[in-house]
Design an enzyme around this catalytic site. Sequence first.
Site, PDB file in Angstrom:
ATOM      1  CG  ASP A   1      -2.213   0.850   0.911  1.00  0.00           C
ATOM      2  OD1 ASP A   1      -2.136   1.735   0.026  1.00  0.00           O
ATOM      3  OD2 ASP A   1      -3.252   0.648   1.566  1.00  0.00           O
TER       4      ASP A   1
HETATM    5  C1  BGC Z   1      -5.060   3.255  -0.155  1.00  0.00           C
HETATM    6  C2  BGC Z   1      -5.100   2.306  -1.345  1.00  0.00           C
HETATM    7  C3  BGC Z   1      -4.915   3.090  -2.625  1.00  0.00           C
HETATM    8  C4  BGC Z   1      -3.606   3.858  -2.548  1.00  0.00           C
HETATM    9  C5  BGC Z   1      -3.302   4.681  -3.791  1.00  0.00           C
HETATM   10  C6  BGC Z   1      -3.822   4.127  -0.191  1.00  0.00           C
HETATM   11  O1  BGC Z   1      -3.882   5.092   0.818  1.00  0.00           O
HETATM   12  O2  BGC Z   1      -5.106   2.521   1.041  1.00  0.00           O
HETATM   13  O3  BGC Z   1      -6.325   1.629  -1.357  1.00  0.00           O
HETATM   14  O4  BGC Z   1      -4.921   2.223  -3.722  1.00  0.00           O
HETATM   15  O5  BGC Z   1      -3.679   4.752  -1.438  1.00  0.00           O
HETATM   16  O6  BGC Z   1      -4.192   5.719  -3.939  1.00  0.00           O
END
Ligand code: BGC
Length: 708
Positions: free
Chosen positions: A248
Amino acid sequence: MAATFTAVNAQSKKKQSIDSKISSLIKKLTLEEKISLLHANGIFSAGGVKRLGIPAIMTDDGPLGVREDVKEGWGPANLTTDSATFFPNGSALAATWNPGLAYRYGHDMGEEARARGKNVMLAPAFNIARMPLCGRTYEYYSEDPFLNARLAVQSVKGIQSQHVAACVKHFAVNNQEVERGRVNVEVDERALREIYLPAFKAGITEGNAWTIMSAYNKLRGVYCSENDYLLNKILKDEWNFKGAVISDWGGTHSTVNAANNGLDLEMGSNPPYKTYYFADKLLDSVKAGKVSIKVIDEKVHRILWVLYHTGMSANLPKGAINTPAHSKTAYDIASESIVLLKNDQHLLPLNTSAIKSIAVIGDNATRTFHLGGFGAGVKARYEVTALAGLQNRLGKTVNIKFSQGYSGAYKSSGSFVNDETKGADPALVEQAVAVAKSCDMAILFIGGNRDYESESRDRKDLSLPFGEQTLVDAVTAVNPNTIVVVVGGAPYNISQIKKSNHTIVWSWYNGSENGNALADVLTGKINPSGKLPFTFPADLKDSPAFALNAYPGDNLQVDYKEGILVGYRWFDTKKIEPLYCFGYGLSYTSYKYSDFQTNKKSYKPSEYIVATLKVKNTGKYAGKETVQLYVSKIGSVVERADKELKAFKKIDIAVGETATVTLTIPVKDLAYYDVKTSKWIVEPGKYKLLAGTSSRDIEQSSAIEVVD
Ligand code: BGC
């Protein structure tokens, strides 16, 4: 037989040829080039080795649709080419109980991603709705692992049909936003296997997802991005995952541990990318012998494998953005997701020929939901609001008057979302009351919004925000023909409305076609068929995590004390009456269930239970009904939930017709996870099969036996 053999042979040849192409590419890459493939070089991009024709790995958010492009610092790139279809949110899709729609959602979003040159869609997202306050409940599907898994598999297949990798997220137990970056989850192995992992397992082993995103939080003391048990043992060894594990954003915390424990690609939000754990530090660790070349090559292999299925695959489809078919998918999901909660006076469907004027009241009637809050949204090509939808459908014959009723403006800060508006705005309520008085009927659009339900924070409680209850009471007092439409992506406490109002509809952040779908449900062009994908508790403290004081945790640790008793499993086992139960949803017609039978009475663990029943449409409208089949073990040797969903089917039934519904359950799906032997065990003995229209409206039942 011969045809199957040829197909298998062709497939394994294709696999061999991709593997051998990858191996020869790996031989040509320098160590520095290999490392460059393993970390971000932009907010959504990584890798790319021009001299060898390896394209960059272009990712983008889901799950509401393909996100607009951003520049460094997350500001919009202000392109004219990055608008997209806004698809209904995750819990809306789940409320359709229609895996076919999940496939179409994935397919169409994949087609848009392909048109925009993306290789990986960061979707679907389907962490279990462990407790109702999680800020991302609206992105996720359900509290039930079976419904979750059936939708996850089809979403993945749909996206990947367009040569775009699905990235199933967030692996695993990311069930709250409060302290998500630091919190440690302690969950017993049985609950992990039976509740939190099944949709991931299905997404990988049945959906064949090419990528997966590790979660921000820790599991049993170890960050998910460096969790050997989750990433190496379960995902790569047990499930035989061939694709890439993507962190993530900013969820990586080490170089050597993360590299050796299963992470393949480090993503994050901010430059300089050279300072990432998987950039220069990884190069140094390889040179120091702390991470082997074999480990690096395996990661590169996985990333190239993803690219060979996406940006480097032969015959890449061109893709297309917001075609009429995509709008139709958004419309179909929205119209099948809307849940009729109460219709005591048969005010719905609207008798449009008798209605001269409608007061449309509430901020949610004119608010759009494609953007808002923190986290992924979509720059929608268009979004039809509820008011616009009603005007589209009724504007020529009915005098529609709008009044805002409340202000839904919300600026969130801190870990918890809290209604700081301190009640209703008397002037807005007064205007709304005046408009309601002057019309034949009133339709209120209240609930949450995309600023109020948001990534990175949880709601503080279940109450309706923005003084909405005051507005509902005031409008209902002056117009007895008041319909309440509550919009949200997660449960709210609407017990007061349930008590005082006769007509209640639940709707969602329902995509580009939101207003048209809503208007068609209200006017009866669409007979509502949505069913709740999670329990609405009557009181927050009835919910397992709150009853057991197991949220948001102490000293950055949350113990999942409820074990396997998540959602309706808890409410049913503990005999607690919810406000609305899992699987609940009314229709304009009525159905009669009969003739429930199983093909046999006694089964071996390797066999399949084939259950059939008849469902007659006994009302005045054609409709779609979701038959839900739950199973209950009689006298189990281990703790069991009162009942568990094991099969469901949505069927279309014309007025007066009787449909024969067949539901198949592999007996192995009746197994529990035995912690001592680390095996799934199908316990011999008696089981009850319960067929119902919701988890608490069981219409037919039958008993079977499992023998060794
Ligand atoms: C989220 C993800 C997301 C990523 C990119 C993160 O903060 O948890 O679900 O894909 O950001 O935007």
